[in-house]
Design a protein around this motif. Structure first.
Motif, PDB file in Angstrom:
ATOM      1  N   VAL A 119     -14.867  18.600 -51.919  1.00 56.58           N
ATOM      2  CA  VAL A 119     -14.772  19.809 -51.688  1.00 56.58           C
ATOM      3  C   VAL A 119     -13.371  20.656 -51.578  1.00 56.58           C
ATOM      4  N   LEU A 120     -12.410  19.961 -50.894  1.00 61.35           N
ATOM      5  CA  LEU A 120     -11.144  20.640 -50.725  1.00 61.35           C
ATOM      6  C   LEU A 120     -10.391  20.260 -52.251  1.00 61.35           C
ATOM      7  N   ARG A 121     -10.665  19.776 -53.096  1.00 59.18           N
ATOM      8  CA  ARG A 121     -10.399  19.976 -54.515  1.00 59.18           C
ATOM      9  C   ARG A 121     -10.946  21.057 -55.441  1.00 59.18           C
ATOM     10  N   ASP A 122     -11.845  21.958 -54.852  1.00 54.11           N
ATOM     11  CA  ASP A 122     -12.792  22.641 -55.405  1.00 54.11           C
ATOM     12  C   ASP A 122     -11.991  24.027 -55.223  1.00 54.11           C
ATOM     13  N   ALA A 123     -11.615  24.624 -56.389  1.00 54.67           N
ATOM     14  CA  ALA A 123     -11.139  25.866 -56.353  1.00 54.67           C
ATOM     15  C   ALA A 123     -12.093  26.981 -55.701  1.00 54.67           C
ATOM     16  N   GLY A 124     -13.223  26.890 -55.990  1.00 58.63           N
ATOM     17  CA  GLY A 124     -14.026  27.769 -55.285  1.00 58.63           C
ATOM     18  C   GLY A 124     -14.195  27.736 -53.859  1.00 58.63           C
ATOM     19  N   PHE A 125     -13.916  26.755 -53.291  1.00 55.90           N
ATOM     20  CA  PHE A 125     -13.760  26.505 -51.682  1.00 55.90           C
ATOM     21  C   PHE A 125     -12.725  27.430 -51.328  1.00 55.90           C
ATOM     22  N   TRP A 126     -11.563  27.164 -51.894  1.00 50.75           N
ATOM     23  CA  TRP A 126     -10.450  27.816 -51.700  1.00 50.75           C
ATOM     24  C   TRP A 126     -10.566  29.395 -51.661  1.00 50.75           C
ATOM     25  N   LEU A 127     -11.164  29.838 -52.720  1.00 50.10           N
ATOM     26  CA  LEU A 127     -11.431  31.244 -52.956  1.00 50.10           C
ATOM     27  C   LEU A 127     -12.197  31.954 -51.869  1.00 50.10           C
ATOM     28  N   LEU A 128     -13.302  30.902 -51.585  1.00 50.46           N
ATOM     29  CA  LEU A 128     -14.399  31.421 -50.288  1.00 50.46           C
ATOM     30  C   LEU A 128     -13.650  31.450 -49.116  1.00 50.46           C
ATOM     31  N   ALA A 129     -12.725  30.532 -48.956  1.00 50.70           N
ATOM     32  CA  ALA A 129     -11.827  30.487 -47.494  1.00 50.70           C
ATOM     33  C   ALA A 129     -10.752  31.762 -47.507  1.00 50.70           C
ATOM     34  N   VAL A 130     -10.357  32.247 -48.526  1.00 50.42           N
ATOM     35  CA  VAL A 130      -9.513  33.231 -48.697  1.00 50.42           C
ATOM     36  C   VAL A 130     -10.338  34.479 -48.404  1.00 50.42           C
ATOM     37  N   ALA A 131     -11.364  34.587 -49.097  1.00 51.80           N
ATOM     38  CA  ALA A 131     -12.356  35.796 -48.723  1.00 51.80           C
ATOM     39  C   ALA A 131     -12.777  35.891 -47.578  1.00 51.80           C
ATOM     40  N   PHE A 132     -13.110  35.071 -46.802  1.00 55.75           N
ATOM     41  CA  PHE A 132     -13.743  35.051 -45.327  1.00 55.75           C
ATOM     42  C   PHE A 132     -12.448  35.272 -44.483  1.00 55.75           C
ATOM     43  N   VAL A 133     -11.429  34.873 -44.591  1.00 56.39           N
ATOM     44  CA  VAL A 133     -10.348  34.815 -43.957  1.00 56.39           C
ATOM     45  C   VAL A 133      -9.951  36.297 -43.925  1.00 56.39           C
ATOM     46  N   LEU A 134      -9.774  36.910 -45.029  1.00 57.15           N
ATOM     47  CA  LEU A 134      -9.498  38.328 -45.411  1.00 57.15           C
ATOM     48  C   LEU A 134     -10.596  39.348 -44.573  1.00 57.15           C
ATOM     49  N   HIS A 135     -11.667  39.066 -44.791  1.00 56.37           N
ATOM     50  CA  HIS A 135     -12.994  39.863 -44.323  1.00 56.37           C
ATOM     51  C   HIS A 135     -13.032  39.758 -42.755  1.00 56.37           C
ATOM     52  N   SER A 136     -12.735  38.515 -42.211  1.00 54.90           N
ATOM     53  CA  SER A 136     -12.778  38.353 -40.868  1.00 54.90           C
ATOM     54  C   SER A 136     -11.582  38.902 -40.343  1.00 54.90           C
ATOM     55  N   SER A 137     -10.384  38.994 -40.545  1.00 52.57           N
ATOM     56  CA  SER A 137      -9.558  39.644 -40.159  1.00 52.57           C
ATOM     57  C   SER A 137      -9.574  41.250 -40.092  1.00 52.57           C
ATOM     58  N   ALA A 138     -10.333  41.799 -41.341  1.00 55.64           N
ATOM     59  CA  ALA A 138     -10.251  43.142 -41.311  1.00 55.64           C
ATOM     60  C   ALA A 138     -11.359  43.417 -40.204  1.00 55.64           C
ATOM     61  N   LEU A 139     -12.504  42.971 -40.012  1.00 58.71           N
ATOM     62  CA  LEU A 139     -13.547  42.928 -38.781  1.00 58.71           C
ATOM     63  C   LEU A 139     -12.782  42.998 -37.607  1.00 58.71           C
ATOM     64  N   ALA A 140     -11.960  41.948 -37.425  1.00 56.95           N
ATOM     65  CA  ALA A 140     -11.390  41.809 -36.120  1.00 56.95           C
ATOM     66  C   ALA A 140     -10.416  43.214 -35.840  1.00 56.95           C
ATOM     67  N   VAL A 141      -9.623  43.456 -36.726  1.00 55.77           N
ATOM     68  CA  VAL A 141      -8.814  44.628 -36.568  1.00 55.77           C
ATOM     69  C   VAL A 141      -9.641  45.875 -36.142  1.00 55.77           C
ATOM     70  N   ILE A 142     -10.704  46.199 -37.000  1.00 56.14           N
ATOM     71  CA  ILE A 142     -11.441  47.218 -36.929  1.00 56.14           C
ATOM     72  C   ILE A 142     -12.333  47.412 -35.539  1.00 56.14           C
ATOM     73  N   GLY A 143     -12.528  46.007 -35.076  1.00 57.58           N
ATOM     74  CA  GLY A 143     -13.427  46.020 -33.831  1.00 57.58           C
ATOM     75  C   GLY A 143     -12.475  46.330 -32.552  1.00 57.58           C
ATOM     76  N   VAL A 144     -11.406  45.899 -32.730  1.00 56.45           N
ATOM     77  CA  VAL A 144     -10.231  45.965 -31.609  1.00 56.45           C
ATOM     78  C   VAL A 144      -9.909  47.248 -31.666  1.00 56.45           C
ATOM     79  N   HIS A 145      -9.502  48.007 -32.781  1.00 59.76           N
ATOM     80  CA  HIS A 145      -8.567  49.124 -33.087  1.00 59.76           C
ATOM     81  C   HIS A 145      -9.306  50.395 -33.409  1.00 59.76           C
ATOM     82  N   LEU A 146     -10.629  50.202 -33.588  1.00 59.25           N
ATOM     83  CA  LEU A 146     -11.644  51.535 -34.074  1.00 59.25           C
ATOM     84  C   LEU A 146     -11.457  52.714 -33.088  1.00 59.25           C
ATOM     85  N   VAL A 147     -11.695  52.422 -31.489  1.00 57.81           N
ATOM     86  CA  VAL A 147     -11.767  53.279 -30.669  1.00 57.81           C
ATOM     87  C   VAL A 147     -10.557  54.196 -30.684  1.00 57.81           C
TER      88      VAL A 147
END
Length: 407
Positions: free
Chosen positions: A218-246
């Motif tokens: 799995v670690l040699r699968d380029a698709g896995f790393w694209l998924l990792a990048v996608a969810f890291v970016l998305h989770s970062s955005a959710l965390a930022v909005i969750g903390v700073h939105l108010v």
């Protein structure tokens, strides 16, 4: 999609290939665990900080520490789950959670607080979504897994709505230390027995022979790393909005009460988003659905600085953003299963989850620095760009073939 294995048939039971008792038990325990180990912190922060004489930064750093500890343990916990199942691990984790909450009620210094939160991080790695999902994967037929996962996430989606006000009421009635004692008792009385007795009948995964989804492949699968990048970016955005939105909505001119109510839309709509994903999956792939929803979130954030000055405009933007607020928790296991099958599922999920958890823990701190330096509007636009990049990464992963299945 990789074919179902014979182990699946061995580990599933109940009507229609779904263990309703296991799903119900995990829905209850994950709700309580998220509520007590994560969401209660926001209600406890101010009285605890005042009593200990520490800054908000020091206090929230303890929660960040717990998240980082949980991230470090993601892969070893996943390996254990793949070999032994979740019965013993989740039972012990619930006991550690109860003991840690009780210990939290007695801390007298920042050092003691951080020691307790290391233990809370250990407990979190053992009782939250990742181990619960691994158990469901092991005991549920492939065609019913999305339904089972949805059942757990729908109930647990109300953890914040239940435990933040509940903790506030307990603090008001008994003080923050006794409130933690009550929460520890809830964990001990409810989650330990459910893990100990209901999960005892859930067999561990059968030995796997196919190398299709071995972590090294799995670690040699380029698709896995694209998924990792996608969810890291998305989770970062959710965390930022969750903390700073108010704070951002207040900066736009809304009263603190209105800002808090508008932010509350995110929790309510997260449940709606999960149901929407489950319905759409009848016709579309989970990766495509998730990419579209994440892109809509980015578009909503792009519009928020201009439209957010009015209540209606802010509500419209947050409605669009909120539909994707809880989608990732359902999408991640479904995408992993679609791409790699259930071989070594928990280990692969642990590898994917480690950078995601680290990003979720650290992104709000980086966002605070950005907001202080450049202001809130650049922060919101950065979160929007992050969501759009995540959607593009998911789309690219959709068109890459999974690893070959040869021996």
């Amino acid at each position: 999609m990789p074919p179902a294995t014979s182990a699946t048939a061995r580990t599933t039971s109940g009507r229609g290939g779904i263990r309703r008792d296991v799903v119900a038990a995990l829905a209850i325990t994950t709700t309580i665990s998220y509520g007590t180990l994560y969401y209660a912190f926001s209600a406890l922060l101010d009285p605890m900080r005042t009593a200990l004489g520490i800054s908000t930064t020091v206090a929230t750093g303890a929660l960040t520490t717990a998240s980082l500890v949980s991230a470090v343990l993601g892969v070893p916990v996943g390996r254990w789950l793949d070999r032994h199942g979740g019965h013993a691990l989740m039972t012990v984790g619930a006991a550690i959670a109860a003991a840690s909450l009780l210990g939290w009620s007695r801390v007298q210094s920042p050092g003691q607080l951080y020691v307790v939160f290391v233990a809370l991080g250990v407990a979190s790695a053992m009782v939250l979504y990742p181990p619960a999902f691994a158990v469901i994967v092991a005991v549920t037929a492939p065609e019913r897994r999305t339904t089972a996962l949805l059942g757990v996430t729908l109930v647990a989606g109300f953890a914040s709505s239940i435990f933040i006000p509940l903790t506030g009421q307990l603090i008001h009635a008994y003080g923050w230390r006794h409130a933690l004692v009550v929460l520890a008792a809830v964990v001990a009385v409810a989650t330990i027995p459910l893990h100990a007795f209901v999960l005892r009948s859930a067999p561990p995964p059968a030995p796997r022979q196919s190398p299709t989804a071995r972590p090294g492949r799995v670690l040699r699968d380029a698709g896995f790393w694209l998924l990792a990048v996608a969810f890291v970016l998305h989770s970062s955005a959710l965390a930022v909005i969750g903390v700073h939105l108010v704070s951002y909505l207040t900066w736009l001119g809304h009263t603190p009460t209105t800002a808090a109510r508008l932010t509350g839309l995110l929790g309510l709509l997260s449940v709606t988003g999960r149901v929407t994903v489950t319905i759409l999956r009848r016709w579309l792939s989970i990766t495509s659905i998730t990419a579209v929803i994440v892109c809509v979130q980015g578009a909503a954030l792009v519009l928020l600085p201009a439209a957010g000055h009015s209540i209606a405009g802010a509500a419209a933007c947050l409605t669009a953003f909120g539909l994707g607020f809880g989608v990732a928790s359902l999408a991640k296991p479904a995408i992993v299963l679609d791409r790699y099958g259930d071989h070594d599922y928990a280990t692969i999920a642990g590898i994917l989850g480690t950078p995601i958890t680290i990003a979720t823990a650290t992104a709000p701190l980086a966002a605070a620095a950005l907001a202080t330096t450049l202001g809130y509007t650049p922060l919101i636009r950065t979160a929007a760009a992050t969501c759009i990049l995540a959607a593009l990464a998911l789309t690219a992963a959709r068109y890459l073939p999974p690893p070959a299945t040869g021996r």
